[in-house]
Design an enzyme around this catalytic site. Sequence first.
Site, PDB file in Angstrom:
ATOM      1  N   LYS A  15      -9.377   2.546   0.129  1.00  9.77           N
ATOM      2  CA  LYS A  15      -7.946   2.759  -0.153  1.00  9.77           C
ATOM      3  C   LYS A  15      -7.246   1.459  -0.529  1.00  9.77           C
ATOM      4  O   LYS A  15      -6.525   1.398  -1.530  1.00  9.77           O
ATOM      5  CB  LYS A  15      -7.255   3.369   1.069  1.00  9.77           C
ATOM      6  CG  LYS A  15      -5.741   3.399   0.954  1.00  9.77           C
ATOM      7  CD  LYS A  15      -5.069   3.902   2.213  1.00  9.77           C
ATOM      8  CE  LYS A  15      -4.670   2.866   3.203  1.00  9.77           C
ATOM      9  NZ  LYS A  15      -3.406   2.152   2.979  1.00  9.77           N
ATOM     10  N   ASN A  16      -7.436   0.432   0.283  1.00  5.12           N
ATOM     11  CA  ASN A  16      -6.630  -0.770   0.061  1.00  5.12           C
ATOM     12  C   ASN A  16      -7.090  -1.588  -1.150  1.00  5.12           C
ATOM     13  O   ASN A  16      -6.352  -2.449  -1.626  1.00  5.12           O
ATOM     14  CB  ASN A  16      -6.549  -1.614   1.340  1.00  5.12           C
ATOM     15  CG  ASN A  16      -5.636  -0.944   2.366  1.00  5.12           C
ATOM     16  OD1 ASN A  16      -4.874  -0.026   2.023  1.00  5.12           O
ATOM     17  ND2 ASN A  16      -5.721  -1.371   3.611  1.00  5.12           N
ATOM     18  N   CYS A  29       9.483   0.764   8.019  1.00  5.92           N
ATOM     19  CA  CYS A  29       8.756  -0.335   8.657  1.00  5.92           C
ATOM     20  C   CYS A  29       7.978   0.203   9.833  1.00  5.92           C
ATOM     21  O   CYS A  29       8.243  -0.136  10.968  1.00  5.92           O
ATOM     22  CB  CYS A  29       9.718  -1.435   9.123  1.00  5.92           C
ATOM     23  SG  CYS A  29      10.214  -2.540   7.820  1.00  5.92           S
ATOM     24  N   ARG A  85       8.010  -5.888   8.177  1.00 11.29           N
ATOM     25  CA  ARG A  85       6.996  -6.205   7.143  1.00 11.29           C
ATOM     26  C   ARG A  85       7.687  -6.822   5.928  1.00 11.29           C
ATOM     27  O   ARG A  85       7.844  -6.188   4.892  1.00 11.29           O
ATOM     28  CB  ARG A  85       6.213  -4.944   6.757  1.00 11.29           C
ATOM     29  CG  ARG A  85       5.362  -4.436   7.892  1.00 11.29           C
ATOM     30  CD  ARG A  85       4.617  -3.171   7.538  1.00 11.29           C
ATOM     31  NE  ARG A  85       3.455  -3.398   6.708  1.00 11.29           N
ATOM     32  CZ  ARG A  85       2.649  -2.431   6.278  1.00 11.29           C
ATOM     33  NH1 ARG A  85       2.888  -1.185   6.604  1.00 11.29           N
ATOM     34  NH2 ARG A  85       1.609  -2.721   5.526  1.00 11.29           N
ATOM     35  N   ASP A  90      -6.379  -2.690  11.110  1.00 11.41           N
ATOM     36  CA  ASP A  90      -6.478  -1.279  10.703  1.00 11.41           C
ATOM     37  C   ASP A  90      -7.508  -0.495  11.523  1.00 11.41           C
ATOM     38  O   ASP A  90      -7.656   0.714  11.333  1.00 11.41           O
ATOM     39  CB  ASP A  90      -6.819  -1.176   9.208  1.00 11.41           C
ATOM     40  CG  ASP A  90      -5.681  -1.656   8.332  1.00 11.41           C
ATOM     41  OD1 ASP A  90      -4.564  -1.833   8.854  1.00 11.41           O
ATOM     42  OD2 ASP A  90      -5.902  -1.877   7.124  1.00 11.41           O
ATOM     43  N   ARG A 104      -3.147  10.188   3.825  1.00  9.92           N
ATOM     44  CA  ARG A 104      -2.872   9.071   2.921  1.00  9.92           C
ATOM     45  C   ARG A 104      -4.118   8.216   2.736  1.00  9.92           C
ATOM     46  O   ARG A 104      -4.259   7.533   1.712  1.00  9.92           O
ATOM     47  CB  ARG A 104      -1.764   8.176   3.498  1.00  9.92           C
ATOM     48  CG  ARG A 104      -0.380   8.760   3.428  1.00  9.92           C
ATOM     49  CD  ARG A 104       0.636   7.703   3.811  1.00  9.92           C
ATOM     50  NE  ARG A 104       0.153   6.408   3.382  1.00  9.92           N
ATOM     51  CZ  ARG A 104      -0.003   5.368   4.192  1.00  9.92           C
ATOM     52  NH1 ARG A 104       0.347   5.434   5.436  1.00  9.92           N
ATOM     53  NH2 ARG A 104      -0.477   4.249   3.721  1.00  9.92           N
TER      54      ARG A 104
HETATM   55  N1  EPU Z   1       3.997 -11.012   6.204  1.00 10.12           N
HETATM   56  C1  EPU Z   1       5.112 -11.822   6.119  1.00 10.12           C
HETATM   57  N2  EPU Z   1       5.614 -12.078   4.868  1.00 10.12           N
HETATM   58  C2  EPU Z   1       5.072 -11.571   3.743  1.00 10.12           C
HETATM   59  C3  EPU Z   1       3.933 -10.746   3.834  1.00 10.12           C
HETATM   60  C4  EPU Z   1       3.416 -10.487   5.093  1.00 10.12           C
HETATM   61  O1  EPU Z   1       5.634 -12.293   7.119  1.00 10.12           O
HETATM   62  O2  EPU Z   1       5.581 -11.843   2.649  1.00 10.12           O
HETATM   63  C5  EPU Z   1       3.425 -10.727   7.533  1.00 10.12           C
HETATM   64  C6  EPU Z   1       3.439  -9.242   7.872  1.00 10.12           C
HETATM   65  O3  EPU Z   1       4.672  -8.841   8.415  1.00 10.12           O
HETATM   66  C7  EPU Z   1       2.293  -9.132   8.859  1.00 10.12           C
HETATM   67  C8  EPU Z   1       1.291 -10.153   8.329  1.00 10.12           C
HETATM   68  O4  EPU Z   1       2.041 -11.065   7.514  1.00 10.12           O
HETATM   69  O5  EPU Z   1       2.719  -9.525  10.128  1.00 10.12           O
HETATM   70  C9  EPU Z   1       0.157  -9.592   7.504  1.00 10.12           C
HETATM   71  O6  EPU Z   1       0.677  -8.750   6.487  1.00 10.12           O
HETATM   72  P1  EPU Z   1      -0.103  -8.488   5.128  1.00 10.12           P
HETATM   73  O7  EPU Z   1       0.748  -8.930   4.006  1.00 10.12           O
HETATM   74  O8  EPU Z   1      -1.476  -9.053   5.244  1.00 10.12           O
HETATM   75  O9  EPU Z   1      -0.198  -6.903   5.151  1.00 10.12           O
HETATM   76  P2  EPU Z   1       0.178  -5.886   4.006  1.00 10.12           P
HETATM   77  O10 EPU Z   1      -0.213  -6.428   2.678  1.00 10.12           O
HETATM   78  O11 EPU Z   1       1.554  -5.402   4.222  1.00 10.12           O
HETATM   79  C10 EPU Z   1      -2.182  -4.746   4.008  1.00 10.12           C
HETATM   80  C11 EPU Z   1      -2.706  -3.348   4.130  1.00 10.12           C
HETATM   81  C12 EPU Z   1      -2.513  -2.856   5.548  1.00 10.12           C
HETATM   82  C13 EPU Z   1      -3.238  -3.809   6.487  1.00 10.12           C
HETATM   83  C14 EPU Z   1      -2.764  -5.249   6.285  1.00 10.12           C
HETATM   84  C15 EPU Z   1      -3.521  -6.274   7.093  1.00 10.12           C
HETATM   85  C16 EPU Z   1      -2.432  -2.401   1.963  1.00 10.12           C
HETATM   86  C17 EPU Z   1      -1.662  -1.487   1.094  1.00 10.12           C
HETATM   87  N3  EPU Z   1      -2.004  -2.480   3.210  1.00 10.12           N
HETATM   88  O12 EPU Z   1      -0.797  -4.685   4.351  1.00 10.12           O
HETATM   89  O13 EPU Z   1      -3.124  -1.581   5.601  1.00 10.12           O
HETATM   90  O14 EPU Z   1      -2.985  -3.440   7.812  1.00 10.12           O
HETATM   91  O15 EPU Z   1      -2.903  -5.608   4.884  1.00 10.12           O
HETATM   92  O16 EPU Z   1      -4.884  -6.209   6.830  1.00 10.12           O
HETATM   93  O17 EPU Z   1      -3.412  -3.001   1.552  1.00 10.12           O
HETATM   94  C18 EPU Z   1      -3.531   0.542   6.475  1.00 10.12           C
HETATM   95  O18 EPU Z   1      -4.408   0.679   5.617  1.00 10.12           O
HETATM   96  O19 EPU Z   1      -3.382   1.350   7.436  1.00 10.12           O
HETATM   97  C19 EPU Z   1      -2.640  -0.593   6.407  1.00 10.12           C
HETATM   98  C20 EPU Z   1      -1.500  -0.660   7.091  1.00 10.12           C
END
Ligand code: EPU
Length: 429
Positions: free
Chosen positions: A22-23, A117, A122, A305, A397
């Site tokens: 998915k991701n 959120c 996030r 995850d 999803r």
């Molecule tokens: N963060 C910030 N600022 C940013 C971006 C992130 O502070 O600009 C923080 C977030 O709040 C969090 C941490 O950094 O505390 C990590 O966030 P990250 O950006 O890595 O997560 P994401 O891109 O929002 C993706 C996956 C998530 C998965 C996370 C961590 C996708 C669409 N989503 O989210 O997947 O948990 O990486 O591996 O790829 C899921 O599949 O259930 C899911 C939630």
Amino acid sequence: MDKFIIKGGKPLEGEVTISGAKNAVVAIIPAVILADGPCVLENIPEISDVSISLRILYEMGADVQNLGGGTYRIDATGIKEPVVPYELARHMRASYYFLGTLLGKFHKARVAMPGGCYLGDRPIDQHLKAFSALGATCSLDNGMVDINAGMLIGNQIYFDKITVGGTINTMLAACKATGLTVIENAAKEPHIVDLANFLNSMGADIMGAGTDVIKVRGVRSLKGTQYAVIPDQIEAGTYMVAAAATRGNVLIKNVIPKHLESITQKLAKIGVNVEEFDESVRISVDGPLVKTSVKTMPHPGFPTDMQPQISALLCLAEGTSIVTEDIFSNRFRYVDELRRMGADISVEGKVAVIEGVDHLKGAPVTAPDLRAGAALVIAGLAASGVTEIDDIYHIERGYENIEKKLRALGADIVKKSVPGSSVRKVEVG
Ligand code: EPU
């Protein structure tokens, strides 16, 4: 709203095949916009996040053809307006990947802020910091993120926090920028590498994906390509844990065992047998399940995850387990639901303390988000009696045909449609 009804207590037995990740897919589908010709994508899972991503492309003017068997042909050259309105973007957090890809292609993008959120705060400040470093101006206007760049020029970007989404968005925006972009403190998840491989197959020049320094040398144009997405590490991990929680014996096929290492090692500590083969793993249990501690970390650490799923398993392990959630601030929302099934868990801040119990008992529960929903499915499969899980649209999803796959492993699970309740909440990923 649809529900799963599970009569638990049966060991899972047999074989299950893992679908595309998915991701990775939610990044690769928007990335198609960067190509000057059609792309053929294989191993695309039938999950609602994919339907939403494809719908966004279609509504923007792309030609999307389902060739069957998880293969899609997408020609995004018809997209002329770099805008993703709220109505389309709100259903999926990953719609923020349209920011990077539209910026890379058109030097501008207007995309609705991802909604809700559910896992806590996030922000996307690191994404915007990277776009600014490449020469773009970013603003928020009426709930839309507005990004503009006369020219995109490669730069050095250091992430203050490791971010999967920020790393992906920077790669998308930088691959057609002028000159070299160096991303430091980059995320290393398997789907980062998969996206880089996909972009490179289109003619991009990306090196170092999978390490914490990624170098993107901008190219003038990117061509259409044919690409098969990697198997889903988290779906595989979820079936590994489900097999363990039901004390079953399951061969999990179409996996990359290296991607599962942190999960495999944790399961081994808990007393689960994990046999690794080239493209499959076998899970079985013949002794007691025992306590352990788990702390979520960016890859190659234990994935956030998988935190709810392994916690469901630890409810059934002897002794006191400690689970620390170090990525998201609100990822224990399933705990109250597990307690209704007889689990003994207390949460203080980012730490959950789990006292193992002999068994769980079926109960009506509600899935608060995708992985929490998967944890409730695992608990329901292991519990005695009947578990009814509400709000399963969260689970759909990210898990292709979950009830069919589980039924083929001997589970007693059915999906029940409740008529007249089709209203859905904002879905966030
Ligand atoms: N963060 C910030 N600022 C940013 C971006 C992130 O502070 O600009 C923080 C977030 O709040 C969090 C941490 O950094 O505390 C990590 O966030 P990250 O950006 O890595 O997560 P994401 O891109 O929002 C993706 C996956 C998530 C998965 C996370 C961590 C996708 C669409 N989503 O989210 O997947 O948990 O990486 O591996 O790829 C899921 O599949 O259930 C899911 C939630």
